[in-house]
Design an enzyme around this catalytic site. Structure first.
Site, mmCIF file in Angstrom:
data_model
loop_
_atom_site.group_PDB
_atom_site.id
_atom_site.type_symbol
_atom_site.label_atom_id
_atom_site.label_comp_id
_atom_site.label_asym_id
_atom_site.label_seq_id
_atom_site.Cartn_x
_atom_site.Cartn_y
_atom_site.Cartn_z
ATOM 1 N N LYS A 164 -23.179 46.977 -33.383
ATOM 2 C CA LYS A 164 -23.093 47.422 -31.894
ATOM 3 C C LYS A 164 -22.728 46.658 -30.788
ATOM 4 C CE LYS A 164 -27.215 50.326 -33.258
ATOM 5 N NZ LYS A 164 -28.659 50.531 -32.880
ATOM 6 N N TYR B 67 -24.675 60.313 -33.928
ATOM 7 C CA TYR B 67 -26.389 60.379 -33.559
ATOM 8 C C TYR B 67 -26.723 61.776 -33.254
ATOM 9 C CZ TYR B 67 -26.168 55.369 -33.140
ATOM 10 O OH TYR B 67 -25.988 53.989 -33.433
ATOM 11 N N THR C 99 -36.302 48.610 -37.324
ATOM 12 C CA THR C 99 -35.279 49.016 -36.237
ATOM 13 C C THR C 99 -35.895 48.280 -35.009
ATOM 14 O OG1 THR C 99 -34.930 51.114 -37.263
ATOM 15 C CG2 THR C 99 -34.728 51.034 -34.841
ATOM 16 N N ARG D 63 -31.939 41.526 -37.668
ATOM 17 C CA ARG D 63 -32.332 41.855 -36.250
ATOM 18 C C ARG D 63 -33.482 40.652 -36.001
ATOM 19 N NH1 ARG D 63 -32.467 48.191 -38.088
ATOM 20 N NH2 ARG D 63 -30.699 48.784 -37.110
ATOM 21 N N ASN E 125 -30.394 46.344 -30.762
ATOM 22 C CA ASN E 125 -31.082 45.661 -31.981
ATOM 23 C C ASN E 125 -29.792 45.180 -32.769
ATOM 24 O OD1 ASN E 125 -29.907 48.231 -32.782
ATOM 25 N ND2 ASN E 125 -32.170 48.882 -33.757
ATOM 26 N N HIS F 179 -26.156 49.046 -36.591
ATOM 27 C CA HIS F 179 -26.902 50.205 -37.315
ATOM 28 C C HIS F 179 -26.432 49.827 -38.795
ATOM 29 C CE1 HIS F 179 -26.938 54.413 -38.278
ATOM 30 N NE2 HIS F 179 -25.987 54.281 -38.906
ATOM 31 N N GLU G 46 -21.470 59.091 -42.626
ATOM 32 C CA GLU G 46 -21.059 58.202 -41.474
ATOM 33 C C GLU G 46 -19.677 57.593 -42.094
ATOM 34 O OE1 GLU G 46 -25.663 57.225 -40.164
ATOM 35 O OE2 GLU G 46 -24.725 55.782 -41.540
#
Length: 153
Positions: free
Chosen positions: A13, A53, A95, A106, A116, A119, A130
């Site tokens: 991210k 999403y 998560t 993470r 975080n 993904h 995806e």
């Protein structure tokens, strides 16, 4: 691919990209024995992120998530290997980074659920969706010379 070999979608991210974590995260997957079959540094559109999403559209945090995810580049990747989806999620950690074990991506790099770092696909079915969304031209098929050193046949 063998019957237990899967592909999973992993995205670093904007916070992970901005913090220079692309190489350390790639190393985690390579060190585990996974094979990188697609990678792209992208600035996805709002529409693209809303599609990605879509299952979260009714959540109150959805607009903020889309805004954040479009705030900087994302490193989109497809990793291939045995039980790649489940193991990829294990490598990422929970998560909520505060619930992530040390040694996970993470757990080592993130402190806030809204930042975080990564993904990861949560199921084989979602991984396929995806991957198709982020890599419409497909992935690169290649043979890793280390495969037989990592996996029993």
């Amino acid at each position: 691919m063998s019957s237990t070999t899967e592909q999973t979608f992993i995205a670093i991210k904007p916070d992970g990209v901005q913090r220079g974590l692309i190489a350390p995260i790639i190393s985690r997957f390579e060190n585990r024995g996974f094979k990188l079959v697609a990678i792209n540094l992208v600035m996805p559109s709002k529409d693209h992120l809303e599609t990605h999403y879509a299952d979260l559209k009714s959540k109150p945090f959805f607009p903020g998530l889309v805004k954040y995810m479009s705030s900087g580049p994302i490193c989109a990747m497809v990793w291939e290997g045995r039980d790649a989806v489940k193991t990829g999620r294990t490598l990422l950690g929970a998560t909520n980074p505060l619930a992530s074990a040390p040694g996970t991506i993470r757990g080592d790099y993130a402190l806030d659920v809204g930042r975080n770092v990564c993904h990861g696909s949560d199921s084989v079915e979602n991984a396929k969706k995806e991957i198709k969304l982020w890599f419409p031209n497909g992935t690169t098929a290649w043979n890793s010379v280390q495969h037989n050193w990592v996996f029993e046949e």
